[in-house]
Design an enzyme around this catalytic site. Structure first.
Site, PDB file in Angstrom:
ATOM      1  CG  LEU A  50      23.782  20.142  24.785  1.00  0.00           C
ATOM      2  CD1 LEU A  50      22.947  20.034  23.530  1.00  0.00           C
ATOM      3  CD2 LEU A  50      23.912  21.592  25.250  1.00  0.00           C
ATOM      4  CG  ASP A  51      29.200  18.420  24.607  1.00  0.00           C
ATOM      5  OD1 ASP A  51      29.693  17.292  24.767  1.00  0.00           O
ATOM      6  OD2 ASP A  51      29.855  19.404  24.199  1.00  0.00           O
ATOM      7  N   PRO A  52      27.719  15.659  27.133  1.00  0.00           N
ATOM      8  CG  PRO A  52      28.174  13.694  28.322  1.00  0.00           C
ATOM      9  CD  PRO A  52      28.251  15.182  28.443  1.00  0.00           C
ATOM     10  CG  ASP A  88      27.624  15.305  22.293  1.00  0.00           C
ATOM     11  OD1 ASP A  88      26.846  14.622  22.991  1.00  0.00           O
ATOM     12  OD2 ASP A  88      28.829  15.445  22.592  1.00  0.00           O
ATOM     13  NE  ARG A 126      33.756  15.989  21.683  1.00  0.00           N
ATOM     14  CZ  ARG A 126      32.500  16.132  22.093  1.00  0.00           C
ATOM     15  NH1 ARG A 126      31.498  15.750  21.320  1.00  0.00           N
ATOM     16  NH2 ARG A 126      32.219  16.633  23.282  1.00  0.00           N
TER      17      ARG A 126
END
Length: 994
Positions: free
Chosen positions: A648-650, A653, A769
């Protein structure tokens, strides 16, 4: 009689960490029918030095090894550890003066040179004594005291370093006294801030201070630790490191043992205010017991600076972090004395060696040091070819398992295998019984004092024979389990694994492509479901997809955990695996096409090395750290893709960002601003506590993240946010299309690196961010932090056997952490009860400025039970432990409660041809799902596990042509991956504003 060739001390020592044959320059320099004596590093069958041994045997050479010349006491006669310790500590003291100066403190250490700058060891010691006299007379600045040197180990290296340290005014203390010194000094500092200090503290620690048994009812036992290190957990970072100014690392370490200090442990220590200044790593064990010492240094440039806040390395003394010394040729700095020491001892043996005609003429201690004679291995070292013949190098496809044997078991031998020649006896037992063996792993001791470790896969045709072998090996271990009349040291320990029936298992028999998922956490099940159900669960690309039904293997340390992951999933198999067992890992990897590692990031590099060796692709959802980045060239050379940051993050994104940016560039646009917000949150219905936040994991990481510094670019200006004020920097946020969500955002670490990753550093004036929370979270957390709940240092009140209550501890924190002593007039319109009193105290002490924040904080304190008259458990040693424990207990998700993932990107694009500026937005909103059986799959697990599975599918179908360690930043990955996400139900909403 053969001619005898002796090598030079300094030349040899310089290459002690390198291939031994380089000590002679070239193998061709070994002349036939001669006798040589040097450090060969061959007697433990070290793979890199076997060409040297082969050349010695080919040329009918006799080889005597310095390392094997030992006295009756079992100690090496020829060793240089003390010289390394002496030179290493002097060099470090020299650098310590420079480091303190860069921090604003002038100390007597500045006058000390490096060891090689002095004409003799005596002159160097005299210089250290002069520094000590200056400390005793004028003292040290209080701002850097107490200065505590921690020495690891008690061998020659440690003795040499301590010898130099003792020339300074000092006091040695036991490890358990370190917290008392720290506490006493903190009290003293409060009353006398200008006080000078006239001594240093020393502390010698051994393995009993570095680990503790995982079973709280068991005490440390050295023999058990060496035999079963997996039973012990590291505690050095908790018990010792918080009080150390300097760690002088002098101990031997093997990879099967816990590290002395890892990168993550150092990061946490620095965040909690640890006063560690530097590491003097005399062992120079690169990537060893001290994880961040990943390179050696030279005498000319003996130091590097490591900054744990951003995992960076620097050559200067200025800036954050710790200085590290890692010179691997330290004895050469005292070449005269070291050579004299070496020559004086060697001269006692030279006459015997030079005049001998037959090996039997030599004293027994020299015969034992002879590895080869007249081109043949001597009887004591006949085990070497046996080990070489069966050695597995990362177990490539395990092509030759225990030959022709139906049953096998893993036997772990630990102890003095080579210096006591016990490996010979063990191998004789196996072969005499008609069994076979294969060397899976070997960790060799670096000195006569150190133990070695070997794992053998022992095979037999029937269980009776295997039982007989095991019984005989057990008897051997018992016979060498310690000499109680002399040293109470275990010479041999044994561990037996479970017996397996050899041959192909269920996994091999499965048809079609296979994917191995490592781990059994929440993320694993969505990944396994996606792959095992493809293309039913995701129709994208299915029409032209030639991939057969995918079989998924989920491997975990515990079989039960893996079985729970695959329950109800067709085409999925559970298996038990310890990834630290490289042989078993290699065996499993060899049977699949792609590996997905969903284990913690610290495991990835070791797994990646196996994948590269076996030419298998790999996927992870973790950030690319240095250990992974360093493997990129090797992966390219092997034609392997290691797709990282695919979660997801990373992960998502990245893919959302580069898609929007690439599309803007394709329209000749210029990215003016890039902002990204991401948060894992409770769904609005589940956000039912004062912080509006919940945990499905240990809260420590999330709490610590609020103390991380951040940097970003806003309207062309680079903004730095200190970790201590991160919560105060939170700003409110209203997202388009989501008016019901009252959110706030906090800057997330280093936003600037994403400008480079996405290729917009030069064009974007804003790169930002941020982490999302519900509104009000940060102001409560900031207040709790000021009260003192996020202090990770051991609190004196929690060290007593008489434990305080939560309420008593809260009162202590409020009394100790008084920010403003000026009492303000607070209008409390209540009955004057406990809540009102607590609100008034928080406000009057300056922990927050607004009454409504104080009210919310008190609600949080009461919700967490931090006001209760209940005794705090013994495992809480700091305020940080206390609040994390309460958060874990009271802020967990309830049955059927859903979490939520919210990811929002905005890219502002301007055009040079006069077209209006556009704001492109993309939003991902995903909620946890309740399955038919009532279990919940979290949104976080879905949005991490499914992208990782998609990455595996792309590699399986050969859709990714780029090799090496990569991120999902290229169209060949992000275009199909985003389509697959949407096809599987994870949708991205996109819109454009002008």
């Amino acid at each position: 009689m053969q001619m005898l060739y002796l090598t030079v001390l300094c030349s040899l020592y310089q290459y002690r960490k390198s291939d031994a044959w380089r000590c002679l320059g070239q193998l061709e320099m070994i002349l036939p029918d001669r006798a040589y004596t040097f450090f060969s590093h061959t007697h433990k069958a070290q793979k890199e030095n076997m060409p040297l041994l082969d050349k010695i045997l080919e040329e009918r050479v006799s080889l005597f090894d310095y390392e094997l010349i030992v006295g009756d006491d079992g100690k090496r006669s020829l060793a240089f550890g003390k010289f390394a310790g002496r030179a290493g500590l002097i060099d470090f003291l020299h650098g310590l003066g420079q480091r303190y100066l860069s921090l604003g403190y002038s100390t007597p250490f500045l006058s000390l040179g490096q060891s090689h700058m002095y004409p003799s060891l005596a002159a160097a010691k005299a210089a250290v004594i002069a520094v000590g006299e200056e400390i005793a007379t004028f003292g040290l600045p209080s701002g850097i005291c107490p200065i505590v040197f921690v020495f690891t180990g008690v061998g020659n290296v440690s003795q040499g370093a301590q010898e130099i340290f003792k020339l300074l005014p000092h006091t040695f203390v036991d490890a358990e006294k370190l917290p008392e010194i720290s506490a006493a000094w903190n009290l003293s500092k409060q009353s006398q801030s200008t006080k000078r200090v006239f001594q240093l503290y020393g502390c010698v620690v051994t393995s009993r201070d570095m680990v503790s048994h995982k079973d709280p009812t068991r005490h440390f036992d050295k023999a058990d630790y060496y035999a079963h290190p997996e039973h012990y957990a590291p505690v050095f970072h908790e018990r010792i490191a918080p009080y150390a100014s300097v760690i002088v690392n002098c101990m031997y370490w093997e990879r099967r043992f816990p590290r002395l200090l890892s990168i993550s442990q150092l990061q946490q220590l620095m965040k909690s205010g640890c006063l560690l200044v530097g590491i003097c790593d005399i062992t120079c064990d690169i990537g060893g017991s001290i994880e961040f010492v990943d390179k050696s240094t030279s005498i000319e440039k003996p130091f590097f600076r490591y900054d744990p806040s951003n995992n960076s390395y620097h050559d200067d003394m200025e800036g954050n972090g710790v200085i590290c010394l890692a010179v691997d040729i330290l004895p050469t700095e005292f070449s005269k004395e070291a050579s004299q020491h070496f020559g004086n001892i060697l001269s006692k043996f030279v006459a015997s060696l030079a005049s001998m005609k037959q090996l039997v003429e030599l004293p027994s201690y020299l015969r034992r040091a002879c590895i080869a004679h007249d081109g043949r291995l001597t009887s004591l070292y006949e085990y070497i070819p046996r080990m070489r013949k069966t050695m597995i190098d990362l177990a490539p496809a395990k092509a030759n398992p225990s030959p022709d044997k139906k049953y096998s078991t893993l036997v772990s031998l630990s102890g003095h295998l080579f210096d006591k020649f016990l490996i010979n006896e063990a191998l004789d037992i196996i072969e005499a019984a008609g069994g076979s063996f294969q060397l899976v792993r070997c960790e060799v001791g670096q000195s006569i004092d150190d133990t070695s470790y070997s794992e053998l896969e022992v095979g037999a045709d029937d269980t009776a024979t295997l039982d007989k072998i095991i019984d005989s090996l057990t008897s051997l271990a018992n016979a060498h389990g310690g000499n109680h009349n002399a040293r109470k040291e275990t010479e041999l320990s044994l561990k037996i694994g479970k017996v397996n029936e050899c041959g192909t298992g269920d996994i091999v028999d499965k048809e079609g492509p296979k994917v191995l998922i490592l781990g059994a956490g929440r993320v694993c099940r969505p990944a396994a479901q996606f792959l095992a159900s493809y293309p039913n669960i995701c129709s994208y690309g299915a029409d032209d997809n030639s991939t057969d039904q995918i079989h998924v293997i989920v491997a975990s340390l515990y079989q039960k955990d893996a079985e729970e992951i695959v329950e109800g999933i067709k085409n999925a198999t559970a298996t038990q695996l310890d990834v630290a067992d490289i042989g078993s890992l290699s065996d499993l990897v060899s049977q699949v096409e792609v590996v997905v590692s969903l284990l913690p990031a610290s495991f990835h590099a070791a797994i990646a090395r196996v994948c590269i060796e076996l030419k298998k692709h790999m996927v992870t959802a973790s950030y690319v750290d240095e250990s992974m980045s360093n493997l990129s060239q090797a992966a390219k050379g092997a034609g392997v893709t290691i797709l990282s940051e695919m979660g997801l993050d990373p992960g998502i994104d990245h893919m959302m960002s580069v898609k929007m940016i690439d599309e803007a560039h394709a329209r000749n646009g210029k990215v003016k601003a890039f902002t990204s917000f991401c948060g894992g949150l409770p769904s609005p219905a589940a956000a039912n506590n004062p912080l509006a936040y919940k945990f499905s994991w240990n809260p420590a990481g999330a709490v610590h993240s609020g103390k991380n510094p951040a940097v970003y670019k806003f309207l062309g200006e680079t903004i730095h946010v200190d970790g201590s004020s991160l919560y105060e920097s939170a700003k409110r946020l209203r997202l388009p299309g989501l008016p019901a969500f009252a959110l706030e955002h906090l800057p997330n670490r280093n936003s600037l690196i994403y400008g480079d990753l996405y290729g917009i550093s030069e064009e974007a004036s804003t790169i930002y961010r941020a982490t999302l929370r519900y509104e009000g979270f940060s102001e409560i957390m900031a207040t709790l932090s000021k009260i003192g709940f996020f202090d990770a240092a051991n609190h004196p009140l929690l060290q007593d056997t008489n434990r305080p209550t939560y309420k008593g501890f809260l009162d202590e924190l409020l009394n100790a952490n008084n920010i403003s002593t000026t009492t303000t007039n607070i209008n409390i319109e209540a009955s004057g009860g406990y809540d009102d009193e607590l609100i008034a105290r928080i406000l009057s002490l300056g922990h927050c400025k607004e009454k409504d924040i104080a009210v919310k904080t008190v609600k949080t304190i009461k919700f967490l039970g931090l006001h209760e008259e209940i005794q705090i458990p013994k495992d809480c040693s700091s305020a940080f432990n206390v609040i994390c424990q309460r958060m874990e207990q009271r802020m967990a998700y309830g049955h059927n409660e859903q979490d939520m993932v919210l990811l929002h990107h905005e890219v502002e694009v301007e055009y040079p041809d006069g077209r209006p500026t556009e704001k492109h937005q993309a939003t991902l909103l995903e909620f946890g799902k309740v399955e038919n059986g009532g279990s919940t799959t979290t949104a976080m697990a879905l949005t991490v596990g499914v992208p990782a599975a998609i990455g595996a599918l792309l590699l399986l179908e050969n859709k990714v042509q780029t090799k090496g360690v990569i991120r999902p930043l290229e169209p060949e990955i992000y275009i199909p991956a985003l389509e697959m996400l949407e096809s599987s139900g994870i949708k991205l909403a996109e819109r454009v504003e002008i």
